[in-house]
Design a protein around this motif. Structure first.
Motif, mmCIF file in Angstrom:
data_model
loop_
_atom_site.group_PDB
_atom_site.id
_atom_site.type_symbol
_atom_site.label_atom_id
_atom_site.label_comp_id
_atom_site.label_asym_id
_atom_site.label_seq_id
_atom_site.Cartn_x
_atom_site.Cartn_y
_atom_site.Cartn_z
ATOM 1 N N HIS A 77 0.801 -1.227 0.000
ATOM 2 C CA HIS A 77 0.000 0.000 0.000
ATOM 3 C C HIS A 77 0.827 1.268 0.000
ATOM 4 O O HIS A 77 0.537 2.220 -0.742
ATOM 5 C CB HIS A 77 -0.986 0.006 1.175
ATOM 6 N N ASN A 92 0.651 3.503 -3.335
ATOM 7 C CA ASN A 92 -0.010 4.802 -3.193
ATOM 8 C C ASN A 92 0.892 5.966 -3.573
ATOM 9 O O ASN A 92 0.414 7.047 -3.920
ATOM 10 C CB ASN A 92 -0.505 4.982 -1.756
ATOM 11 N N LYS A 139 -4.939 8.002 -1.973
ATOM 12 C CA LYS A 139 -4.586 6.592 -1.801
ATOM 13 C C LYS A 139 -5.525 5.698 -2.621
ATOM 14 O O LYS A 139 -6.740 5.710 -2.419
ATOM 15 C CB LYS A 139 -4.635 6.218 -0.332
ATOM 16 N N TYR A 190 -4.740 2.161 -3.301
ATOM 17 C CA TYR A 190 -4.462 0.730 -3.107
ATOM 18 C C TYR A 190 -5.684 -0.043 -2.622
ATOM 19 O O TYR A 190 -6.095 -1.041 -3.236
ATOM 20 C CB TYR A 190 -3.300 0.575 -2.119
ATOM 21 N N ASP A 191 -6.277 0.396 -1.541
ATOM 22 C CA ASP A 191 -7.400 -0.352 -0.955
ATOM 23 C C ASP A 191 -8.602 -0.376 -1.887
ATOM 24 O O ASP A 191 -9.309 -1.394 -1.971
ATOM 25 C CB ASP A 191 -7.793 0.246 0.398
ATOM 26 N N LEU A 226 -7.797 -3.015 -4.628
ATOM 27 C CA LEU A 226 -7.807 -4.389 -4.109
ATOM 28 C C LEU A 226 -9.213 -4.854 -3.772
ATOM 29 O O LEU A 226 -9.586 -6.008 -4.033
ATOM 30 C CB LEU A 226 -6.906 -4.491 -2.890
ATOM 31 N N ASP A 227 -10.027 -3.978 -3.208
ATOM 32 C CA ASP A 227 -11.417 -4.340 -2.906
ATOM 33 C C ASP A 227 -12.188 -4.632 -4.193
ATOM 34 O O ASP A 227 -12.976 -5.589 -4.257
ATOM 35 C CB ASP A 227 -12.103 -3.215 -2.126
ATOM 36 N N SER A 251 -11.027 -7.959 -5.709
ATOM 37 C CA SER A 251 -11.530 -9.072 -4.903
ATOM 38 C C SER A 251 -12.941 -9.464 -5.311
ATOM 39 O O SER A 251 -13.284 -10.651 -5.361
ATOM 40 C CB SER A 251 -11.485 -8.691 -3.422
ATOM 41 N N SER A 300 0.856 -9.398 1.820
ATOM 42 C CA SER A 300 -0.093 -8.519 2.503
ATOM 43 C C SER A 300 -1.469 -9.177 2.519
ATOM 44 O O SER A 300 -1.818 -9.946 1.618
ATOM 45 C CB SER A 300 -0.164 -7.152 1.817
ATOM 46 N N LYS A 352 -4.715 -8.340 2.076
ATOM 47 C CA LYS A 352 -5.697 -8.206 0.993
ATOM 48 C C LYS A 352 -5.217 -8.872 -0.283
ATOM 49 O O LYS A 352 -5.998 -9.529 -0.987
ATOM 50 C CB LYS A 352 -5.990 -6.720 0.728
#
Length: 448
Positions: A202, A206, A220, A222-223, A226-227, A230, A258, A260
């Motif tokens: 991340h 980022n 940011k 990254y999250d 990844l979400d 997924s 990591s 996630k």
């Protein structure tokens, strides 16, 4: 019989070699003694079963078979085949990211209704006589112009069905807009694979691939990505590209382990690629790229380690030595174009933003202009790696096929950014691929 020029070997142990033929894609193990017999043209001393395998894998070929002529013929087939129309379409140059190495300028240019209609007419004219119509959605961030993608997809699919033509599509996206609704739409409109880029854990990602402040106060990404991956990977094939530079190559293991990212194991495919300091408007310039980017020989030195990390973490990745198709870059193929938001036709993704890279406009097909008058198009279509004496003599020609045409035609780079990476690390990668295949066979045998 004679040895194929395109055989390569890697030592497996003190007694055995891994033997690969780049022009057939075949790989076998062979004792060093047997290989010595072949090299001495004493194949009559080789056991019949092994001799049959060597002939079947084209490690041994007839004396009158001209491999260079075969490669040239296959290349010409791919370049000039008329049964495929392949388009990379950029509905916008706009992007909601501000990647540190991107060569595009994030211009807020979107495809107008006039250009959309011109593109539909262009496709209608050029689909005549085709068997396959292939589309790649690209940008900018293409899903910022999702309405254009849906509109054009609907028309393209209807056209293809009416003419009995196979239609397929993929999309290259930063992943930030892969919402459940957009995924369902992509599937509805026959997009069967998605490429998304993640450049590290991340904190690294980022920094390298932040949201543009024009679009988000929180940079940011990254999250969010990844979400989205997924959820999306449950419905559609996801290929994750990891761009590797000197700033992030030591962070691959941390990314894969990591929480996630590790949850995506067995759900995505991964591949690594070096960040290249070329393209219009590149942010990595001549003075900074030695500290940011690997040349290909240097990247080859770490690639084996990177693939080892990927495999040890339990992720799947594709790698082979199969050059049997002698497939060339689509940029030098007659019926392949990139369409920018203004309707300009280009031959290469790296030409985006280069006025000199434009070969025509969708309002008038380039083929309507005599080839000798369209000098820019002629540069691409006439590109032939066999014109280069180094390429003609290179064992890796079937895989590399001369390297990236843009870097040769436009960038005039040396071999350190032109030749295939595999040229520099084939011994390590060949051995690794063979050992990996044994592991896969064992796992299948025991049902794991």
């Amino acid at each position: 019989m004679k040895l194929s020029y395109y055989n390569i070997t890697s030592e497996l142990n003190t007694n055995e070699l891994v033997l690969a033929n780049l022009l057939s894609g075949a790989i076998i193990t062979i004792s060093k003694d047997s290989y010595t017999l072949i090299q001495k043209n004493t194949e009559d001393k080789i056991p019949i079963p092994l001799l049959e395998k060597l002939i079947e894998g084209r490690f041994l070929i007839s004396d009158d078979f001209d491999e260079l002529n075969y490669i040239q013929t296959r290349l010409s087939y791919h370049k000039f085949r008329t049964d495929i129309l392949s388009l990379t379409i950029l509905p916008t140059l706009d992007c909601n990211f501000d990647c540190s190495y991107c060569y595009e300028n994030n211009a807020r240019t979107y495809m107008s209704n006039k250009t959309i209609n011109q593109l539909i007419n262009f496709v209608a004219v050029n689909l005549a006589g085709k068997k396959r119509f292939s589309v790649a959605w690209y940008g900018g961030e293409p899903l910022l112009a999702s309405d254009t993608i849906w509109k054009l997809s609907q028309v393209f699919i209807a056209m293809s069905e009416k003419l009995g033509i196979d239609y397929d599509a993929c999309i290259i996206t930063n992943g930030s807009l892969l919402t459940a609704e957009n995924i369902d739409k992509l599937i509805e409109y026959k997009v069967d694979s998605i490429q998304v880029t993640i450049d590290g854990p991340h904190d690294i990602h980022n920094t390298m691939r932040p949201f543009s402040c024009k679009y988000s106060m929180d940079t940011k990404s990254y999250d969010v990505i990844l979400d989205n991956i997924s959820s999306a990977c449950e419905k559609i094939n996801i290929n994750v590209r990891i761009n590797i530079g000197k700033d992030n190559y030591r962070q691959l293991k941390r990314l894969l382990n990591s929480t996630k990212f590790n949850n995506l194991k067995n759900k995505i495919n991964i591949y690594v690629s070096p960040i290249i300091p070329f393209g219009a408007g590149k942010k990595v310039n001549e003075t900074t790229f030695p500290t940011k980017c690997f040349d290909f020989p240097s990247f080859a030195g770490i690639e084996t380690e990177l693939y080892e990390i990927i495999q040890q973490a339990g992720f799947s990745t594709n790698f082979d030595f199969d050059g049997s198709n002698c497939n060339c870059c689509r940029a030098i193929c007659l019926n392949n174009y990139l369409v920018d938001p203004d309707g300009n036709l280009l031959k290469c993704w790296d030409s985006i933003g280069e006025d000199s890279g434009i070969v025509g406009h969708i309002s008038k097909c380039p083929k309507e202009i005599p080839m000798y008058q369209n000098k820019e198009l002629l540069k691409w279509i006439s590109f032939n790696p066999l014109d280069n004496i180094k390429c003609r003599k290179c064992k890796f020609l079937p895989i590399c096929m001369g390297g990236c045409p843009h870097r040769i035609i436009k960038d005039n780079v040396n071999d350190d950014y032109r030749c295939s990476v595999i040229k520099y690390n084939y011994k390590q990668m060949l051995k690794k691929l063979y050992v990996q295949s044994l592991t896969a066979e064992t796992n299948n045998e025991y049902g794991t």
